[in-house]
Motif scaffolding. Structure first.
Motif, mmCIF file in Angstrom:
data_model
loop_
_atom_site.group_PDB
_atom_site.id
_atom_site.type_symbol
_atom_site.label_atom_id
_atom_site.label_comp_id
_atom_site.label_asym_id
_atom_site.label_seq_id
_atom_site.Cartn_x
_atom_site.Cartn_y
_atom_site.Cartn_z
ATOM 1 N N GLU A 130 11.340 -30.339 0.089
ATOM 2 C CA GLU A 130 10.587 -28.982 0.085
ATOM 3 C C GLU A 130 11.391 -27.988 0.806
ATOM 4 O OE1 GLU A 130 7.091 -30.184 2.068
ATOM 5 O OE2 GLU A 130 6.169 -31.047 0.230
ATOM 6 N N GLU A 131 12.219 -28.406 1.718
ATOM 7 C CA GLU A 131 13.231 -27.326 2.352
ATOM 8 C C GLU A 131 14.345 -26.920 1.379
ATOM 9 O OE1 GLU A 131 12.925 -25.934 5.116
ATOM 10 O OE2 GLU A 131 11.308 -27.403 6.272
ATOM 11 N N ALA A 132 14.756 -27.870 0.606
ATOM 12 C CA ALA A 132 15.732 -27.460 -0.431
ATOM 13 C C ALA A 132 15.005 -26.378 -1.415
ATOM 14 C CB ALA A 132 16.096 -28.545 -1.181
ATOM 15 N N ASN A 133 13.724 -26.544 -1.737
ATOM 16 C CA ASN A 133 13.028 -25.580 -2.605
ATOM 17 C C ASN A 133 12.952 -24.236 -1.780
ATOM 18 O OD1 ASN A 133 11.948 -25.266 -4.829
ATOM 19 N ND2 ASN A 133 10.660 -27.228 -4.696
ATOM 20 N N ARG A 134 12.367 -24.212 -0.646
ATOM 21 C CA ARG A 134 12.227 -23.262 0.493
ATOM 22 C C ARG A 134 13.551 -22.518 0.412
ATOM 23 N NH1 ARG A 134 13.155 -21.656 5.154
ATOM 24 N NH2 ARG A 134 13.827 -23.450 6.011
ATOM 25 N N ILE A 135 14.633 -23.079 0.896
ATOM 26 C CA ILE A 135 15.890 -22.295 1.020
ATOM 27 C C ILE A 135 16.548 -21.542 -0.420
ATOM 28 C CG2 ILE A 135 18.309 -22.598 1.739
ATOM 29 C CD1 ILE A 135 17.131 -24.941 3.896
ATOM 30 N N ALA A 136 16.448 -22.481 -1.468
ATOM 31 C CA ALA A 136 16.752 -21.844 -2.698
ATOM 32 C C ALA A 136 15.970 -20.737 -2.980
ATOM 33 C CB ALA A 136 16.509 -22.872 -3.843
ATOM 34 N N ARG A 137 14.872 -20.695 -2.779
ATOM 35 C CA ARG A 137 14.130 -19.291 -3.162
ATOM 36 C C ARG A 137 14.483 -18.285 -2.072
ATOM 37 N NH1 ARG A 137 9.246 -18.461 -5.578
ATOM 38 N NH2 ARG A 137 9.099 -20.623 -6.074
ATOM 39 N N SER A 138 14.545 -18.653 -0.870
ATOM 40 C CA SER A 138 14.929 -17.397 -0.002
ATOM 41 C C SER A 138 16.303 -16.895 -0.263
ATOM 42 C CB SER A 138 14.867 -17.599 1.593
ATOM 43 O OG SER A 138 15.854 -18.368 1.792
ATOM 44 N N LEU A 139 17.243 -17.762 -0.840
ATOM 45 C CA LEU A 139 18.541 -17.134 -1.122
ATOM 46 C C LEU A 139 18.465 -16.397 -2.587
ATOM 47 C CD1 LEU A 139 20.847 -20.143 0.108
ATOM 48 C CD2 LEU A 139 20.856 -17.699 1.092
ATOM 49 N N LEU A 140 17.953 -17.140 -3.396
ATOM 50 C CA LEU A 140 17.928 -16.777 -4.928
ATOM 51 C C LEU A 140 17.088 -15.318 -5.027
ATOM 52 C CD1 LEU A 140 17.430 -19.902 -7.038
ATOM 53 C CD2 LEU A 140 19.180 -18.000 -7.170
ATOM 54 N N GLN A 141 16.101 -15.122 -4.363
ATOM 55 C CA GLN A 141 14.850 -14.070 -4.748
ATOM 56 C C GLN A 141 15.831 -12.649 -4.619
ATOM 57 O OE1 GLN A 141 12.187 -13.873 -5.688
ATOM 58 N NE2 GLN A 141 10.689 -15.400 -4.865
ATOM 59 N N PRO A 142 16.508 -12.504 -3.388
ATOM 60 C CA PRO A 142 17.080 -11.089 -3.174
ATOM 61 C C PRO A 142 18.241 -11.043 -4.581
ATOM 62 C CG PRO A 142 17.400 -12.419 -1.259
ATOM 63 C CD PRO A 142 16.481 -13.279 -2.171
ATOM 64 N N TRP A 143 19.026 -12.093 -4.381
ATOM 65 C CA TRP A 143 20.054 -11.908 -5.512
ATOM 66 C C TRP A 143 19.580 -11.809 -6.898
ATOM 67 C CZ3 TRP A 143 22.148 -14.986 -9.644
ATOM 68 C CH2 TRP A 143 23.407 -14.611 -10.025
ATOM 69 N N LEU A 144 18.511 -12.474 -7.431
ATOM 70 C CA LEU A 144 18.027 -12.416 -8.521
ATOM 71 C C LEU A 144 17.376 -10.770 -8.876
ATOM 72 C CD1 LEU A 144 16.178 -15.872 -9.241
ATOM 73 C CD2 LEU A 144 18.319 -14.823 -10.417
ATOM 74 N N GLN A 145 16.869 -10.302 -7.900
ATOM 75 C CA GLN A 145 16.228 -8.873 -7.787
ATOM 76 C C GLN A 145 17.507 -7.958 -8.149
ATOM 77 O OE1 GLN A 145 14.011 -7.930 -4.583
ATOM 78 N NE2 GLN A 145 12.205 -8.708 -5.559
ATOM 79 N N ALA A 146 18.486 -8.170 -7.456
ATOM 80 C CA ALA A 146 19.624 -7.243 -7.651
ATOM 81 C C ALA A 146 20.228 -7.579 -8.883
ATOM 82 C CB ALA A 146 20.634 -7.577 -6.514
ATOM 83 N N SER A 147 20.152 -8.736 -9.454
ATOM 84 C CA SER A 147 20.746 -9.000 -10.680
ATOM 85 C C SER A 147 20.064 -8.638 -11.889
ATOM 86 C CB SER A 147 20.659 -10.687 -10.959
ATOM 87 O OG SER A 147 21.492 -11.223 -10.206
ATOM 88 N N ALA A 148 18.570 -8.399 -11.762
ATOM 89 C CA ALA A 148 17.828 -7.986 -12.617
ATOM 90 C C ALA A 148 18.167 -6.271 -12.933
ATOM 91 C CB ALA A 148 16.369 -7.932 -12.319
ATOM 92 N N ARG A 149 18.447 -5.725 -11.808
ATOM 93 C CA ARG A 149 18.754 -4.400 -11.827
ATOM 94 C C ARG A 149 20.098 -4.091 -12.618
ATOM 95 N NH1 ARG A 149 16.654 -4.089 -6.469
ATOM 96 N NH2 ARG A 149 18.422 -4.581 -5.869
ATOM 97 N N GLU A 150 21.033 -4.947 -12.123
ATOM 98 C CA GLU A 150 22.280 -4.971 -12.913
ATOM 99 C C GLU A 150 22.407 -5.281 -14.378
ATOM 100 O OE1 GLU A 150 25.980 -4.971 -11.831
ATOM 101 O OE2 GLU A 150 24.896 -3.531 -10.735
ATOM 102 N N ALA A 151 21.645 -6.386 -14.711
ATOM 103 C CA ALA A 151 21.400 -6.661 -15.861
ATOM 104 C C ALA A 151 20.816 -5.687 -16.963
ATOM 105 C CB ALA A 151 20.511 -8.065 -16.239
#
Ligand SMILES: Nc1nc2c(ncn2[C@@H]2O[C@H](COP(=O)(O)OP(=O)(O)OP(=O)(O)O)[C@@H](O)[C@H]2O)c(=O)[nH]1
Ligand SMILES: [Mg+2]
Length: 577
Positions: free
Chosen positions: A388-409
């Protein structure tokens, strides 16, 4: 999609009658200038408008069960179904005494026996519609059809038979509402998305059905539904799309479970409440389409008549050559475009590698610290908490990067779209620049850019889930977790949870490149297809115009003046319609 529809009472009955008259005038005009295809199209639409018939088309990949679905809805086993790609001709199912008629290219309508339908409508007996069937109508006394709704069976997309996909694409302008028939495996293909996108631009009502629900387990069905919903929301910006999960097989066995009743109810409501509005929209679209094409043809005729004969001949040759060159250029554009796409993909791959290089050590540190803080003692519970911790950490690291990536893409997408649009426009301009005076008349392509943009945009913020191995721990592992010393279990849980976290990060980081690539490829195929079709039509009508002008010019000046007067009169007439 569930917006309120215009009710029958809102439309004055005269609107449709007047529209029908306009269509007949367009048909007459098209007939006079020898555009028989257009004339036929206008007459067919006029008859359909006059009788208040709307076309609700079943669309989707081959073998989704489109024909089976129509048979089940109407309660008649009449459309051919089978395990190999079957339907090869668009078939309109309408209300009436049970009968079938087909229209052949050169000999009009023929009534045939229902048992003979496969000879005209199937890939097996009429491959690629080699018999030149122009239309098939099946009449059935089915109550759901009685208000004028016609169910249209179409050939499936994506089979090895290109002609079938082509036939369905050609029918799209006539679709008033669509039942998109999807499946669980695969849930939705790129080709289906492109088709839905195209249909959604012209029709308000899209009904999504996931058929063959009997073939998958309940959890697989849920996963397929969730995936399809996500794709429809992200790529097509449809809000909370309703997808009916059905099984025509089970309904035929007398088992109306799943969403079958809700689906049929939705269809009945569509037929009763918006039938007339659908017809009115079809009329409006049809008149605009036909007028535009006639205007283009007449403009070409006038131009041909005002040129000297020798010049006309030279121009025809130049046009043929330029068109061939344009086709070649379109083909040559492929590698250029691929190179562009590869360059962008590389940039995004580098971005991904950078992200992972930075994120992984941080993720590991956070995860290990978090697992150390877990207060539980029971080994298997520690393992579950670690995942569960792995899931939570993945989410917290990915969210901002994916958001920025969406803009870049999005930015990269615009860049490639603009480049591609420019290339496409240059191809078309070549037709003009090489001394070809013929009006391009690419009204349909004037919004090339818009057509490339489509309706979709990137939204990556939703995390792509991978099923956590914590839920399916093998028995031995579980026993070991119970028996072994807590420090040992904690260490092993850390290592496995990190493995899972790494996978979550990697898979999600890959989505950016993959989605970008896919969206661009879809739109490119669609745009190229449209250009090819437009070129073919322009060439055909220009050849006819020049041929006619040649004939008039051979007869002398008086004939030319007369022909010119005729064309101008028709252009004025068309403008008044
Ligand atoms: N298990 C199962 N099979 C189905 C269902 N609906 C249709 N089929 C089967 O799927 C196959 C394809 O059905 P069709 O109705 O011919 O599919 P189609 O989409 O019209 O196919 P094309 O005309 O080739 O595009 C047939 O063998 C049907 O019997 C269903 O709900 N469950
Ligand atoms: Mg079929």
């Amino acid at each position: 999609m569930e917006t309120p529809t215009t009710s029958r009472e809102d439309l004055a009955p005269n609107d449709l009658e007047n529209g029908s008259t306009t269509l007949l005038s367009l048909a007459a005009l098209a007939g006079e200038i020898g555009a028989d295809g257009l004339a036929e199209e206008a007459r067919t639409l006029a008859a359909r408008v006059a009788e208040g018939r709307s076309y609700v088309a079943c669309l989707g990949q081959f073998k989704r069960g489109k024909s089976s679905l129509i048979n089940t809805i109407t309660g008649f086993d009449i459309l051919p179904v089978g395990t190999a790609p079957v339907t090869s001709v668009v078939t309109v199912v309408r209300h009436g005494e049970r009968s079938v008629r087909v229209r052949l290219a050169d000999s009009g309508w023929h009534t045939i026996k229902p048992a003979e339908l496969p000879a005209y409508a199937t890939e097996d007996q009429n491959p690629g519609n080699s018999k030149g069937v122009r239309a098939i109508e099946v009449f059935l006394p089915s109550p759901i059809l009685k208000d004028g709704m016609c169910l249209v069976d179409t050939p499936g997309l994506g089979s090895v038979f290109d002609a079938n996909t082509e036939a369905t694409r050609e029918f799209v302008p006539h679709v008033d509402a669509a039942i998109i028939v999807l499946g669980a495996d695969p849930p939705i293909t790129a080709e289906e998305i492109a088709l839905v996108e195209q249909v959604a631009q012209q029709v308000e009502h899209l009904i999504f059905v996931l058929n063959k629900a009997d073939r998958v387990r309940p959890d697989e069905l849920e996963a397929a539904l969730a995936f399809t919903r996500r794709v429809l929301t992200e790529r097509l910006q449809l809000e909370a799309p309703v997808i009916y999960a059905v099984s025509t097989l089970r309904v035929r066995e007398g088992n109306r479970d799943g969403d079958w009743d809700a689906f049929v109810h939705r269809l009945e409501r569509l037929a009763a409440e918006s039938g007339r509005a659908l017809v009115a929209a079809a009329l409006e679209r049809g008149v605009q389409r036909l007028k535009r094409r006639l205007q283009d043809m007449l403009a070409r005729q006038e131009a041909a008549l005002t040129q000297p004969l020798a010049e006309s001949r030279a121009h025809l040759a130049a046009l043929r050559e330029a068109s061939a060159a344009a086709q070649n250029a379109l083909r040559d554009m492929g590698p250029l475009f691929d190179a562009e796409l590869a360059a962008q993909s590389r940039k995004f791959a580098e971005r991904r590698v950078d992200f992972l290089q930075q994120a992984l050590p941080q993720a590991q540190q956070e995860l290990f610290a978090a697992v150390d803080r877990i207060q539980l003692r029971f080994g298997p519970a520690v393992r579950t908490a670690a995942f569960e911790e792995a899931n939570r950490i993945a989410r917290s690291l990915l969210q901002p990067w994916l958001q920025a990536s969406a803009r870049e893409a999005e930015r990269a997408y615009r860049e490639i779209a603009t480049r591609f649009t420019e290339m496409a426009e240059r191809v078309l301009e070549r037709l003009n620049s090489e001394g070809v005076w013929v009006e391009l008349g690419l009204a349909d392509l004037s919004t090339i850019e818009a057509s490339f943009e489509g309706r979709s945009r990137f939204i990556f913020t939703d995390l792509l889930r991978i099923s956590s191995p914590a839920g399916i721990v093998p028995l031995l592992r579980w026993l070991a977790d119970v028996i072994l010393p807590p420090s040992f279990v904690r260490k092993s849980a850390k290592a496995d949870a990190f493995q899972f976290l790494r996978e979550l990060l990697t898979v999600n980081a890959h989505r950016v490149e993959n989605d970008l690539k896919q969206r661009i490829q879809d739109n490119r195929l669609r745009l190229e297809g449209r250009i090819r079709v437009a070129l073919k039509e322009i060439l055909r009508s220009a050849e006819a115009a020049i041929e006619e002008a040649q004939q008039a010019q051979e007869q002398g000046e008086a004939a030319v003046a007369e022909a010119l007067q005729r064309v101008r009169r028709r252009r004025a007439q068309l403008a008044r319609l």
